[in-house]
Motif scaffolding. Sequence first.
Motif, PDB file in Angstrom:
ATOM      1  N   LEU A   8       0.868  -1.165   0.000  1.00 13.57           N
ATOM      2  CA  LEU A   8       0.000   0.000   0.000  1.00 13.57           C
ATOM      3  C   LEU A   8       0.911   1.222   0.000  1.00 13.57           C
ATOM      4  O   LEU A   8       1.766   1.353   0.869  1.00 13.57           O
ATOM      5  CB  LEU A   8      -0.891   0.017   1.241  1.00 13.57           C
ATOM      6  CG  LEU A   8      -1.674  -1.262   1.541  1.00 13.57           C
ATOM      7  CD1 LEU A   8      -2.378  -1.160   2.882  1.00 13.57           C
ATOM      8  CD2 LEU A   8      -2.663  -1.571   0.445  1.00 13.57           C
ATOM      9  N   ILE A   9       0.724   2.077  -0.984  1.00 10.00           N
ATOM     10  CA  ILE A   9       1.533   3.294  -1.100  1.00 10.00           C
ATOM     11  C   ILE A   9       0.600   4.473  -0.910  1.00 10.00           C
ATOM     12  O   ILE A   9      -0.328   4.671  -1.696  1.00 10.00           O
ATOM     13  CB  ILE A   9       2.217   3.391  -2.481  1.00 10.00           C
ATOM     14  CG1 ILE A   9       3.086   2.154  -2.754  1.00 10.00           C
ATOM     15  CG2 ILE A   9       3.052   4.670  -2.570  1.00 10.00           C
ATOM     16  CD1 ILE A   9       3.633   2.102  -4.176  1.00 10.00           C
ATOM     17  N   MET A  10       0.838   5.251   0.144  1.00 11.40           N
ATOM     18  CA  MET A  10      -0.038   6.370   0.472  1.00 11.40           C
ATOM     19  C   MET A  10       0.746   7.668   0.520  1.00 11.40           C
ATOM     20  O   MET A  10       1.825   7.730   1.095  1.00 11.40           O
ATOM     21  CB  MET A  10      -0.709   6.139   1.825  1.00 11.40           C
ATOM     22  CG  MET A  10      -1.699   7.204   2.223  1.00 11.40           C
ATOM     23  SD  MET A  10      -2.466   6.781   3.828  1.00 11.40           S
ATOM     24  CE  MET A  10      -3.719   8.054   3.937  1.00 11.40           C
ATOM     25  N   ARG A  11       0.185   8.697  -0.073  1.00 13.61           N
ATOM     26  CA  ARG A  11       0.746  10.032   0.069  1.00 13.61           C
ATOM     27  C   ARG A  11       0.170  10.652   1.348  1.00 13.61           C
ATOM     28  O   ARG A  11      -0.985  10.402   1.699  1.00 13.61           O
ATOM     29  CB  ARG A  11       0.361  10.898  -1.129  1.00 13.61           C
ATOM     30  CG  ARG A  11       0.975  12.281  -1.059  1.00 13.61           C
ATOM     31  CD  ARG A  11       0.563  13.132  -2.251  1.00 13.61           C
ATOM     32  NE  ARG A  11       1.169  14.459  -2.154  1.00 13.61           N
ATOM     33  CZ  ARG A  11       0.808  15.479  -2.909  1.00 13.61           C
ATOM     34  NH1 ARG A  11      -0.124  15.331  -3.842  1.00 13.61           N
ATOM     35  NH2 ARG A  11       1.392  16.644  -2.760  1.00 13.61           N
ATOM     36  N   HIS A  12       0.948  11.451   2.007  1.00 16.65           N
ATOM     37  CA  HIS A  12       0.485  12.148   3.212  1.00 16.65           C
ATOM     38  C   HIS A  12      -0.700  13.057   2.883  1.00 16.65           C
ATOM     39  O   HIS A  12      -0.916  13.435   1.727  1.00 16.65           O
ATOM     40  CB  HIS A  12       1.621  12.976   3.824  1.00 16.65           C
ATOM     41  CG  HIS A  12       2.142  14.019   2.896  1.00 16.65           C
ATOM     42  ND1 HIS A  12       1.496  15.221   2.661  1.00 16.65           N
ATOM     43  CD2 HIS A  12       3.227  14.031   2.102  1.00 16.65           C
ATOM     44  CE1 HIS A  12       2.164  15.928   1.776  1.00 16.65           C
ATOM     45  NE2 HIS A  12       3.226  15.223   1.409  1.00 16.65           N
ATOM     46  N   GLY A  13      -1.426  13.443   3.915  1.00 20.58           N
ATOM     47  CA  GLY A  13      -2.524  14.399   3.756  1.00 20.58           C
ATOM     48  C   GLY A  13      -2.002  15.790   3.402  1.00 20.58           C
ATOM     49  O   GLY A  13      -0.800  16.053   3.460  1.00 20.58           O
ATOM     50  N   GLU A  14      -2.935  16.680   3.075  1.00 21.66           N
ATOM     51  CA  GLU A  14      -2.567  18.039   2.690  1.00 21.66           C
ATOM     52  C   GLU A  14      -1.731  18.691   3.796  1.00 21.66           C
ATOM     53  O   GLU A  14      -2.092  18.645   4.972  1.00 21.66           O
ATOM     54  CB  GLU A  14      -3.819  18.874   2.442  1.00 21.66           C
ATOM     55  CG  GLU A  14      -3.508  20.305   2.031  1.00 21.66           C
ATOM     56  CD  GLU A  14      -4.766  21.141   1.912  1.00 21.66           C
ATOM     57  OE1 GLU A  14      -5.251  21.300   0.774  1.00 21.66           O
ATOM     58  OE2 GLU A  14      -5.265  21.618   2.959  1.00 21.66           O
ATOM     59  N   ALA A  15      -0.632  19.331   3.379  1.00 25.82           N
ATOM     60  CA  ALA A  15       0.268  19.975   4.340  1.00 25.82           C
ATOM     61  C   ALA A  15       0.351  21.469   4.063  1.00 25.82           C
ATOM     62  O   ALA A  15       0.184  21.917   2.927  1.00 25.82           O
ATOM     63  CB  ALA A  15       1.655  19.355   4.260  1.00 25.82           C
ATOM     64  N   THR A 132      -3.482  14.334  -2.359  1.00 28.18           N
ATOM     65  CA  THR A 132      -3.090  14.171  -0.969  1.00 28.18           C
ATOM     66  C   THR A 132      -3.934  13.075  -0.318  1.00 28.18           C
ATOM     67  O   THR A 132      -5.141  12.969  -0.554  1.00 28.18           O
ATOM     68  CB  THR A 132      -3.221  15.488  -0.186  1.00 28.18           C
ATOM     69  OG1 THR A 132      -4.512  16.046  -0.387  1.00 28.18           O
ATOM     70  CG2 THR A 132      -2.152  16.486  -0.626  1.00 28.18           C
ATOM     71  N   ALA A 133      -3.272  12.216   0.443  1.00 30.29           N
ATOM     72  CA  ALA A 133      -3.850  11.075   1.152  1.00 30.29           C
ATOM     73  C   ALA A 133      -4.366   9.970   0.227  1.00 30.29           C
ATOM     74  O   ALA A 133      -5.033   9.048   0.688  1.00 30.29           O
ATOM     75  CB  ALA A 133      -4.929  11.500   2.141  1.00 30.29           C
ATOM     76  N   ALA A 134      -4.041  10.034  -1.065  1.00 33.39           N
ATOM     77  CA  ALA A 134      -4.427   8.960  -1.986  1.00 33.39           C
ATOM     78  C   ALA A 134      -3.621   7.706  -1.676  1.00 33.39           C
ATOM     79  O   ALA A 134      -2.513   7.762  -1.141  1.00 33.39           O
ATOM     80  CB  ALA A 134      -4.202   9.392  -3.429  1.00 33.39           C
ATOM     81  N   LEU A 135      -4.201   6.565  -2.037  1.00 32.86           N
ATOM     82  CA  LEU A 135      -3.604   5.271  -1.725  1.00 32.86           C
ATOM     83  C   LEU A 135      -3.654   4.354  -2.935  1.00 32.86           C
ATOM     84  O   LEU A 135      -4.716   4.147  -3.521  1.00 32.86           O
ATOM     85  CB  LEU A 135      -4.387   4.624  -0.579  1.00 32.86           C
ATOM     86  CG  LEU A 135      -3.913   3.257  -0.143  1.00 32.86           C
ATOM     87  CD1 LEU A 135      -2.805   3.396   0.884  1.00 32.86           C
ATOM     88  CD2 LEU A 135      -5.075   2.467   0.449  1.00 32.86           C
ATOM     89  N   ALA A 136      -2.496   3.796  -3.284  1.00 38.05           N
ATOM     90  CA  ALA A 136      -2.407   2.784  -4.344  1.00 38.05           C
ATOM     91  C   ALA A 136      -2.157   1.446  -3.680  1.00 38.05           C
ATOM     92  O   ALA A 136      -1.332   1.340  -2.766  1.00 38.05           O
ATOM     93  CB  ALA A 136      -1.278   3.114  -5.305  1.00 38.05           C
ATOM     94  N   GLU A 137      -2.877   0.427  -4.128  1.00 39.95           N
ATOM     95  CA  GLU A 137      -2.683  -0.934  -3.629  1.00 39.95           C
ATOM     96  C   GLU A 137      -2.114  -1.779  -4.757  1.00 39.95           C
ATOM     97  O   GLU A 137      -2.702  -1.872  -5.829  1.00 39.95           O
ATOM     98  CB  GLU A 137      -4.008  -1.526  -3.170  1.00 39.95           C
ATOM     99  CG  GLU A 137      -4.615  -0.809  -1.987  1.00 39.95           C
ATOM    100  CD  GLU A 137      -5.958  -1.397  -1.609  1.00 39.95           C
ATOM    101  OE1 GLU A 137      -5.997  -2.572  -1.179  1.00 39.95           O
ATOM    102  OE2 GLU A 137      -6.958  -0.691  -1.751  1.00 39.95           O
ATOM    103  N   LEU A 138      -0.955  -2.375  -4.492  1.00 34.91           N
ATOM    104  CA  LEU A 138      -0.265  -3.183  -5.481  1.00 34.91           C
ATOM    105  C   LEU A 138      -0.069  -4.598  -4.956  1.00 34.91           C
ATOM    106  O   LEU A 138       0.038  -4.803  -3.744  1.00 34.91           O
ATOM    107  CB  LEU A 138       1.118  -2.595  -5.788  1.00 34.91           C
ATOM    108  CG  LEU A 138       1.222  -1.370  -6.681  1.00 34.91           C
ATOM    109  CD1 LEU A 138       0.613  -0.152  -6.036  1.00 34.91           C
ATOM    110  CD2 LEU A 138       2.667  -1.087  -7.021  1.00 34.91           C
ATOM    111  N   GLU A 139      -0.018  -5.545  -5.872  1.00 38.94           N
ATOM    112  CA  GLU A 139       0.342  -6.924  -5.563  1.00 38.94           C
ATOM    113  C   GLU A 139       1.451  -7.337  -6.508  1.00 38.94           C
ATOM    114  O   GLU A 139       1.472  -6.905  -7.664  1.00 38.94           O
ATOM    115  CB  GLU A 139      -0.840  -7.871  -5.751  1.00 38.94           C
ATOM    116  CG  GLU A 139      -1.860  -7.810  -4.649  1.00 38.94           C
ATOM    117  CD  GLU A 139      -2.967  -8.832  -4.811  1.00 38.94           C
ATOM    118  OE1 GLU A 139      -3.684  -9.049  -3.819  1.00 38.94           O
ATOM    119  OE2 GLU A 139      -3.133  -9.403  -5.908  1.00 38.94           O
TER     120      GLU A 139
END
Length: 159
Positions: A8-15, A132-139
């Motif tokens: 799971l690759i997530m970017r941090h929330g808005e800063a 911001t806060a988006a999440l990619a799920e990889l296998e």
Amino acid sequence: MAGDSRLLIMRHGEAGVGRVDHARTLTARGEQEAARMAGWLAAQNDLGTVRLCASPYRRAQQTAAAVSDALGVPVETLSNITPDDTPRAVSDWLLAQPEGETIMLVSHMPLVGALCGYLVEGLETRGPGFATAALAELEAPVWAAGLARLIRFTEPGQL
């Protein structure tokens, strides 16, 4: 596929803005984004036990703390997932981790996009833009260039 590891690759929330990049903190909106995504993650029943890793930068630590609270797992700080690190270095780190575990990285652009592109397409330039806060799920059977599959991409605005 059976036996594949999940990432799971997530970017941090808005800063907010700041002169010292590593000390920038989440805005109120960023805190809401992180909380929304953390709640969504907690509701997913297919993740198993997640190994949660975050950049040492403040905004990533704050985002990871929300996920940690929601999933009930500790945050491990990784020095090699800052905005200046390379997808190849992260891939090398991933290759050294136990097979079959679910790892979550909370990091920054441009690394999150480039890492996704590197693992899925084999090219650092082909990664998606992460809100911001988006999440990619990889296998993947192994975390090498071009061997992963993007199985889901979720943004807070979709929830």
